[in-house]
Design a protein around this motif. Structure first.
Motif, short mmCIF file in Angstrom:
data_model
loop_
_atom_site.label_atom_id
_atom_site.label_comp_id
_atom_site.label_asym_id
_atom_site.label_seq_id
_atom_site.Cartn_x
_atom_site.Cartn_y
_atom_site.Cartn_z
N GLU C 105 0.84 -1.20 0.00
CA GLU C 105 0.00 0.00 0.00
C GLU C 105 0.87 1.24 0.00
OE1 GLU C 105 -3.89 -1.66 2.45
OE2 GLU C 105 -3.05 0.32 2.89
N MET C 106 0.48 2.21 -0.81
CA MET C 106 1.27 3.44 -0.84
C MET C 106 0.36 4.60 -1.22
SD MET C 106 3.47 3.42 -4.38
CE MET C 106 4.26 1.85 -4.14
N PRO C 107 0.87 5.83 -1.09
CA PRO C 107 0.06 6.96 -1.53
C PRO C 107 -0.25 6.82 -3.02
CG PRO C 107 1.93 7.74 -0.23
CD PRO C 107 2.15 6.28 -0.49
N ALA C 108 -1.50 7.06 -3.39
CA ALA C 108 -1.91 6.88 -4.79
C ALA C 108 -1.12 7.82 -5.71
CB ALA C 108 -3.41 7.12 -4.93
N ALA C 109 -0.85 9.02 -5.24
CA ALA C 109 -0.14 9.99 -6.08
C ALA C 109 1.31 9.54 -6.31
CB ALA C 109 -0.16 11.37 -5.42
N GLU C 110 1.89 8.87 -5.31
CA GLU C 110 3.25 8.36 -5.43
C GLU C 110 3.33 7.27 -6.49
OE1 GLU C 110 5.77 9.64 -3.64
OE2 GLU C 110 7.15 8.27 -4.64
N TYR C 149 11.50 1.59 -2.81
CA TYR C 149 10.87 1.98 -1.55
C TYR C 149 11.25 0.97 -0.48
CZ TYR C 149 7.74 4.79 -4.46
OH TYR C 149 7.23 5.69 -5.35
N SER C 150 11.86 1.47 0.58
CA SER C 150 12.00 0.63 1.77
C SER C 150 10.73 0.83 2.58
CB SER C 150 13.20 1.07 2.60
OG SER C 150 14.35 1.11 1.78
N PRO C 151 10.19 -0.25 3.13
CA PRO C 151 8.95 -0.08 3.89
C PRO C 151 9.17 0.93 5.02
CG PRO C 151 9.52 -2.41 3.69
CD PRO C 151 10.69 -1.62 3.19
N SER C 152 8.27 1.89 5.14
CA SER C 152 8.42 2.93 6.16
C SER C 152 8.19 2.31 7.52
CB SER C 152 7.40 4.05 5.94
OG SER C 152 7.30 4.35 4.57
N SER C 153 9.23 2.29 8.33
CA SER C 153 9.08 1.71 9.66
C SER C 153 8.28 2.66 10.56
CB SER C 153 10.46 1.44 10.27
OG SER C 153 11.30 2.56 10.04
N SER C 154 8.62 3.93 10.50
CA SER C 154 7.99 4.86 11.44
C SER C 154 7.50 6.09 10.69
CB SER C 154 9.01 5.28 12.49
OG SER C 154 10.08 5.93 11.83
N ALA C 155 6.52 5.89 9.83
CA ALA C 155 6.01 7.03 9.07
C ALA C 155 5.28 7.99 9.99
CB ALA C 155 5.08 6.55 7.96
N ASP C 156 5.60 9.25 9.87
CA ASP C 156 4.91 10.23 10.70
C ASP C 156 3.44 10.31 10.30
OD1 ASP C 156 7.36 10.65 11.68
OD2 ASP C 156 7.68 12.61 10.75
N ASP C 157 3.22 10.33 9.02
CA ASP C 157 1.86 10.52 8.51
C ASP C 157 1.44 9.19 7.87
OD1 ASP C 157 -0.42 11.07 7.21
OD2 ASP C 157 0.32 12.90 6.25
N GLU C 158 0.40 8.59 8.44
CA GLU C 158 -0.04 7.27 7.98
C GLU C 158 -0.37 7.26 6.49
OE1 GLU C 158 -3.68 5.23 9.56
OE2 GLU C 158 -2.24 4.65 11.11
N ASN C 159 -0.94 8.37 6.00
CA ASN C 159 -1.31 8.43 4.59
C ASN C 159 -0.12 8.47 3.66
OD1 ASN C 159 -4.07 8.19 4.22
ND2 ASN C 159 -4.44 10.29 4.87
N GLU C 160 1.05 8.82 4.19
CA GLU C 160 2.24 8.92 3.36
C GLU C 160 3.07 7.65 3.36
OE1 GLU C 160 3.36 11.53 1.36
OE2 GLU C 160 1.25 12.01 1.63
N ALA C 161 2.75 6.71 4.22
CA ALA C 161 3.59 5.52 4.39
C ALA C 161 3.48 4.57 3.21
CB ALA C 161 3.20 4.78 5.67
N VAL C 162 4.56 3.84 2.97
CA VAL C 162 4.55 2.71 2.04
C VAL C 162 4.63 1.45 2.88
CG1 VAL C 162 5.78 1.55 0.17
CG2 VAL C 162 5.70 4.06 0.25
N THR C 163 3.57 0.64 2.87
CA THR C 163 3.57 -0.58 3.67
C THR C 163 3.66 -1.77 2.73
OG1 THR C 163 1.19 -0.80 3.67
CG2 THR C 163 2.14 0.52 5.42
N LEU C 164 4.27 -2.84 3.24
CA LEU C 164 4.60 -3.97 2.38
C LEU C 164 4.45 -5.25 3.18
CD1 LEU C 164 5.84 -4.49 -0.49
CD2 LEU C 164 8.07 -4.36 0.57
N GLU C 165 3.59 -6.17 2.69
CA GLU C 165 3.49 -7.51 3.28
C GLU C 165 3.98 -8.50 2.25
OE1 GLU C 165 -0.49 -8.46 4.60
OE2 GLU C 165 -0.79 -6.33 5.05
N VAL C 166 5.00 -9.26 2.62
CA VAL C 166 5.61 -10.18 1.66
C VAL C 166 5.57 -11.60 2.21
CG1 VAL C 166 7.72 -10.78 0.42
CG2 VAL C 166 7.14 -8.38 0.78
N LYS C 167 4.78 -12.48 1.57
CA LYS C 167 4.85 -13.91 1.91
C LYS C 167 5.96 -14.58 1.12
CE LYS C 167 -0.07 -14.20 2.89
NZ LYS C 167 -1.34 -14.58 2.28
#
Lengths: 229, 229, 229
Positions: C105-110, C149-167
């Motif tokens: 998941e990431m910002p749509a604009a990004e 993109y490295s997954p944002s560990s501590s994004a200040d703004d949740e809407n700006e974070a890039v989150t990554l789930e990898v199985k």
């Protein structure tokens, strides 16, 4: 100062009137007709900056040009744009006053949007006005759009109201292409006034301050009965 | 870091200088000429976001590419854009310093507007400067435009002033098409400086912070005497 | 209400779901498939103003049209747009749920900017995701662009974070032209979710409020191994 222009097919007429009171300085020794290409006049006017003063000058003895002088006094800058005139064979037309069966005023942006919407479905705009309201209809092959305004009885904001005076109902068709051209004047004025009569050109009028106006006259389409409601 | 490019007809030259002080980090082991297609470099730079840091890297042993690295540290994001270089046969030109007869500084947006206005009437721009002021003239078939700046004696806002140093009067003609290209740099700088001499290329200079600049050199038109005032 | 459309080459599928809860009023007597030309539906929807209410109506007995009614109650204005339906031979597709190896998941604009940047260098988008990060690569003749993109560990703004789930790691190629089409939906939603598996269509999902979504499915390119990292 009055300006008139007619489209090449003589279906539409535009008439601009700027009263003496709109000018800071105005001198006109005798009534004179000056012919200018609209394209060239437009090039001259585009040279103006927002805060410039503008002076138009025509000297009878100095040949065939009009000079537009734009001045930015803050910067000791002047711009003289000289535009060659053209011979126009037609005289200024006197347009007789007319009693219209229906007069409708509405926000200029609202009229613009309605014409644009309907033009996606149809080449023809049908306007039907009765005491109950005014209806704009565009019908085409892929579908239709019908916009209905009931006269606003109690509009909170006067500039947003749609007002309607109906002496007699009207039902008329116009080329929507011309209407879309006229509504480019929307930036000039918050409001637009439509004056309608069956079988008579519509007047689309954008008021300019107290006494000036920009008026478009458009002859109705008459061979298009199946487009009516 | 210096950048030079010349148009294909060799009439105009652009020269960009970014002093070391403009960079956060700068390392250059030896002076080197790198050739890049401007179109490809532009594609690389468009990848940058406003708040990104940018790093340019060229390693002599790693072949024929330059790497632009844009980093957005807020988001742990990096973007490496690799652009292939091209062979350019010309060396970096040394441009001799010159004493100019006239130096005029004005708001960059004002110069841009004047060039654009005059280009609607003419292909040629005539610049005449005397101690009394600087005059930009464009004359064509449909009319003409003459823009006159008197040097601002007491400009309220320094950035808005038009300043003029005149050792000798000049009267020169340029292709206005090139000038319109140059003025695309207007966003870079509030001010533009024109350095003029008869029969010598004009310099249109946009300063970049303290010591950098973007300079355009344009050779005068010489066959166009009837366009002069 | 669900909407599906497929591109003519059957590579991409779009699926829109608007849950009942998103509507003020919703009545549907029986499940029905309605076929509309997207171009015509788009014309109808463009008639709406921002603050209008919108009603869709289809009456089984009244033939082959859908009526969009836009109402601006402030102004006693209604607009009825009638759009003819078309026969569509395909049924609504049931899309099976799938376990994806990677969900990002990431910002749509990004995501939009990244696809646009890479498309200046390449027709193909390579996506490689591991626990260490997600990498978008476009390689072409003039150069390449690699966005990491490295997954944002501590994004200040949740809407700006890039989150990554990898199985499991994935490495897949897509046509970047379609991606650029999909990202036109960026205005709909702050966030985009990419669901990825090797050899399976990617899902590009824009959530709409609580339960609705706009999903694009795009089959991977398989003949493009040399574009991988």
């Amino acid at each position: 100062m009055s300006l008139q222009a007619m489209d090449s097919s003589h279906v539409a007429l535009v008439s601009l009137k700027l009263e003496v009171g709109l000018f800071d300085t105005y001198r006109c020794d005798r009534t004179i007709n000056l012919g200018l290409s609209l394209a060239n006049m437009s090039k001259a006017l585009k040279c103006a900056n927002n805060d410039d003063t503008c002076m138009l000058k025509y000297e009878e003895n100095e040949g065939d040009s009009i000079v537009f002088t734009f001045a930015d006094p803050k910067r000791d800058k002047t711009q003289d744009v000289t535009v060659k005139m053209m011979d126009i064979d037609s005289e200024h037309l006197g347009i007789p006053d007319q009693d219209y069966a229906v007069v409708c005023e509405m926000p200029a942006a609202e009229f613009q949007k309605t014409c644009k919407d309907l033009s996606t479905f149809s080449d023809s705009l049908n306007i039907t006005a009765t005491k109950a309201g005014i209806v704009f209809t565009g019908k085409g092959d892929i579908g239709s759009s019908v916009v209905t305004y009931s006269p606003s009885s109690s509009a909170d904001d006067e500039n947003e109201a749609v007002t309607l005076e109906v002496k007699e109902p009207v039902n008329v068709n116009f080329s929507i292409k011309y209407m879309n051209q006229f509504t480019k004047a929307t930036a000039l004025s918050d409001r637009v006034r439509l004056s309608l009569c069956n079988d008579v050109p519509v007047v689309v009028e954008y008021p300019i301050e107290e006494n000036g106006f920009l008026r478009f006259y458009l002859a109705p389409k008459i061979d298009d009965d199946d487009n009516m409601e």
